[in-house]
Motif scaffolding. Structure first.
Motif, PDB file in Angstrom:
ATOM      1  N   GLU A 247      -9.693   4.709  -5.733  1.00 24.90           N
ATOM      2  CA  GLU A 247      -8.461   3.791  -5.311  1.00 24.90           C
ATOM      3  C   GLU A 247      -8.615   2.318  -5.048  1.00 24.90           C
ATOM      4  O   GLU A 247      -8.006   1.560  -5.540  1.00 24.90           O
ATOM      5  CB  GLU A 247      -7.787   4.467  -4.187  1.00 24.90           C
ATOM      6  N   THR A 248      -9.961   2.171  -4.428  1.00 26.03           N
ATOM      7  CA  THR A 248      -9.999   0.436  -4.285  1.00 26.03           C
ATOM      8  C   THR A 248     -10.304   0.124  -5.561  1.00 26.03           C
ATOM      9  O   THR A 248      -9.888  -1.037  -5.851  1.00 26.03           O
ATOM     10  CB  THR A 248     -11.446   0.565  -3.460  1.00 26.03           C
ATOM     11  N   TYR A 249     -11.157   0.746  -6.431  1.00 22.75           N
ATOM     12  CA  TYR A 249     -11.292   0.002  -7.833  1.00 22.75           C
ATOM     13  C   TYR A 249     -10.117  -0.080  -8.515  1.00 22.75           C
ATOM     14  O   TYR A 249      -9.839  -1.279  -9.260  1.00 22.75           O
ATOM     15  CB  TYR A 249     -12.120   1.017  -8.503  1.00 22.75           C
ATOM     16  N   HIS A 250      -9.053   0.678  -8.368  1.00 23.24           N
ATOM     17  CA  HIS A 250      -7.783   0.545  -9.234  1.00 23.24           C
ATOM     18  C   HIS A 250      -7.140  -0.644  -8.588  1.00 23.24           C
ATOM     19  O   HIS A 250      -6.407  -1.222  -9.348  1.00 23.24           O
ATOM     20  CB  HIS A 250      -6.879   1.769  -8.937  1.00 23.24           C
ATOM     21  N   CYS A 251      -7.094  -0.836  -7.177  1.00 24.15           N
ATOM     22  CA  CYS A 251      -6.458  -2.039  -6.537  1.00 24.15           C
ATOM     23  C   CYS A 251      -6.927  -3.332  -6.949  1.00 24.15           C
ATOM     24  O   CYS A 251      -6.277  -3.987  -7.312  1.00 24.15           O
ATOM     25  CB  CYS A 251      -6.450  -1.888  -4.900  1.00 24.15           C
TER      26      CYS A 251
ATOM     27  N   LYS B 197      -5.982  -4.106 -10.747  1.00 27.13           N
ATOM     28  CA  LYS B 197      -4.808  -4.427 -10.748  1.00 27.13           C
ATOM     29  C   LYS B 197      -4.369  -5.946 -10.075  1.00 27.13           C
ATOM     30  O   LYS B 197      -3.753  -6.701 -10.397  1.00 27.13           O
ATOM     31  CB  LYS B 197      -3.808  -3.577 -10.277  1.00 27.13           C
ATOM     32  N   GLY B 198      -5.405  -5.966  -8.998  1.00 25.40           N
ATOM     33  CA  GLY B 198      -5.219  -7.229  -8.119  1.00 25.40           C
ATOM     34  C   GLY B 198      -3.988  -7.326  -7.111  1.00 25.40           C
ATOM     35  O   GLY B 198      -3.540  -8.386  -6.780  1.00 25.40           O
ATOM     36  N   SER B 199      -3.587  -6.089  -6.744  1.00 26.71           N
ATOM     37  CA  SER B 199      -2.534  -5.992  -5.802  1.00 26.71           C
ATOM     38  C   SER B 199      -2.683  -4.690  -5.161  1.00 26.71           C
ATOM     39  O   SER B 199      -3.294  -3.707  -5.768  1.00 26.71           O
ATOM     40  CB  SER B 199      -1.309  -6.176  -6.406  1.00 26.71           C
ATOM     41  N   ILE B 200      -2.060  -4.775  -3.891  1.00 27.35           N
ATOM     42  CA  ILE B 200      -2.223  -3.613  -3.232  1.00 27.35           C
ATOM     43  C   ILE B 200      -0.681  -3.317  -2.621  1.00 27.35           C
ATOM     44  O   ILE B 200      -0.051  -4.454  -2.305  1.00 27.35           O
ATOM     45  CB  ILE B 200      -3.203  -3.550  -2.164  1.00 27.35           C
ATOM     46  N   SER B 201      -0.144  -2.120  -2.453  1.00 27.71           N
ATOM     47  CA  SER B 201       1.284  -1.902  -1.709  1.00 27.71           C
ATOM     48  C   SER B 201       1.287  -1.007  -0.875  1.00 27.71           C
ATOM     49  O   SER B 201       0.337  -0.200  -0.637  1.00 27.71           O
ATOM     50  CB  SER B 201       2.117  -1.632  -2.777  1.00 27.71           C
ATOM     51  N   LYS B 202       2.133  -0.858   0.038  1.00 26.94           N
ATOM     52  CA  LYS B 202       2.127   0.251   1.040  1.00 26.94           C
ATOM     53  C   LYS B 202       2.404   1.516   0.331  1.00 26.94           C
ATOM     54  O   LYS B 202       1.519   2.678   0.847  1.00 26.94           O
ATOM     55  CB  LYS B 202       3.340   0.125   2.013  1.00 26.94           C
ATOM     56  N   ALA B 203       2.928   1.564  -0.812  1.00 25.01           N
ATOM     57  CA  ALA B 203       3.300   3.034  -1.399  1.00 25.01           C
ATOM     58  C   ALA B 203       1.915   3.434  -1.936  1.00 25.01           C
ATOM     59  O   ALA B 203       1.522   4.572  -1.785  1.00 25.01           O
ATOM     60  CB  ALA B 203       4.163   2.854  -2.453  1.00 25.01           C
ATOM     61  N   LYS B 204       1.181   2.380  -2.520  1.00 21.72           N
ATOM     62  CA  LYS B 204      -0.153   2.844  -3.118  1.00 21.72           C
ATOM     63  C   LYS B 204      -1.138   3.090  -1.741  1.00 21.72           C
ATOM     64  O   LYS B 204      -1.932   4.291  -2.068  1.00 21.72           O
ATOM     65  CB  LYS B 204      -0.964   1.429  -3.777  1.00 21.72           C
ATOM     66  N   VAL B 205      -1.189   2.615  -0.776  1.00 22.76           N
ATOM     67  CA  VAL B 205      -2.046   3.203   0.370  1.00 22.76           C
ATOM     68  C   VAL B 205      -1.482   4.480   0.885  1.00 22.76           C
ATOM     69  O   VAL B 205      -2.536   5.343   1.117  1.00 22.76           O
ATOM     70  CB  VAL B 205      -1.830   2.006   1.761  1.00 22.76           C
ATOM     71  N   GLU B 206      -0.339   4.639   0.942  1.00 25.06           N
ATOM     72  CA  GLU B 206       0.133   6.011   1.067  1.00 25.06           C
ATOM     73  C   GLU B 206      -0.280   7.263   0.194  1.00 25.06           C
ATOM     74  O   GLU B 206      -0.430   8.308   0.839  1.00 25.06           O
ATOM     75  CB  GLU B 206       1.607   6.067   1.397  1.00 25.06           C
ATOM     76  N   ASP B 207      -0.210   6.842  -0.892  1.00 22.37           N
ATOM     77  CA  ASP B 207      -0.570   7.817  -1.911  1.00 22.37           C
ATOM     78  C   ASP B 207      -2.252   8.250  -2.146  1.00 22.37           C
ATOM     79  O   ASP B 207      -2.636   9.106  -2.115  1.00 22.37           O
ATOM     80  CB  ASP B 207      -0.246   7.138  -3.560  1.00 22.37           C
TER      81      ASP B 207
END
Length: 147
Positions: free
Chosen positions: A49-53, A56-66
């Motif tokens: 998940e760190t790689y994907h963030c 993409k160059g971004s992170i969101s609350k929804a992404k962290v929850e997923d």
């Protein structure tokens, strides 16, 4: 508790040792396998998940929850597989009264079958998963002898 050691002038890897006494060696080994492999699976999700963030160059609350949900799911699944395997191998060892590679083979086969049945798979797939579990566990046991 995490710790490091000096070995031959080189700094060793940190080592985390957690022991929970469940009152019986079978339960102790099963729980230990669950914790260790569950942690590895959860850490794998963190890396992915760190790689994907980063990509993409971004992170969101929804992404962290997923990511947290995925960590729990993968950690619980692979921890359960490891716990079942360690428990099965220990049980086979106790029944056979000997400690050798055959325990890994039988424990792997039983684990593959149990996990397949738990996933509501058909009879053919249960046999295939038992064979896969047996092959993987036996190969891992032989690799342990090489190192």
């Amino acid at each position: 508790m995490p710790r490091s050691s000096l070995t031959g002038g080189l700094i060793g890897s940190p080592k985390v040792e957690v022991f929970v006494d469940m009152g019986h060696p079978f339960l102790n080994r099963t729980f230990d396998g669950f914790l260790k492999i569950g942690t590895v699976a959860a850490t794998s999700v963190v890396a992915e998940e760190t790689y994907h963030c980063v990509r993409k160059g971004s992170i969101s609350k929804a992404k962290v929850e997923d990511a947290l949900k995925k960590m729990c799911k993968e950690g619980a699944y692979w921890g359960a597989v490891a716990g079942v395997y360690v428990g099965m191998e220990y049980g086979v060892e106790r029944v056979r009264g000997t400690r050798d590679w055959k325990n890994a083979m039988l424990g792997g086969a039983l684990t593959g079958a149990v996990m397949s049945v738990a996933s509501n798979k058909k009879a053919d797939q249960i046999v295939i998963d038992a064979i896969k579990g047996s092959a993987i566990a036996t190969a891992a046991e032989f690799l342990n002898y090489l190192t």
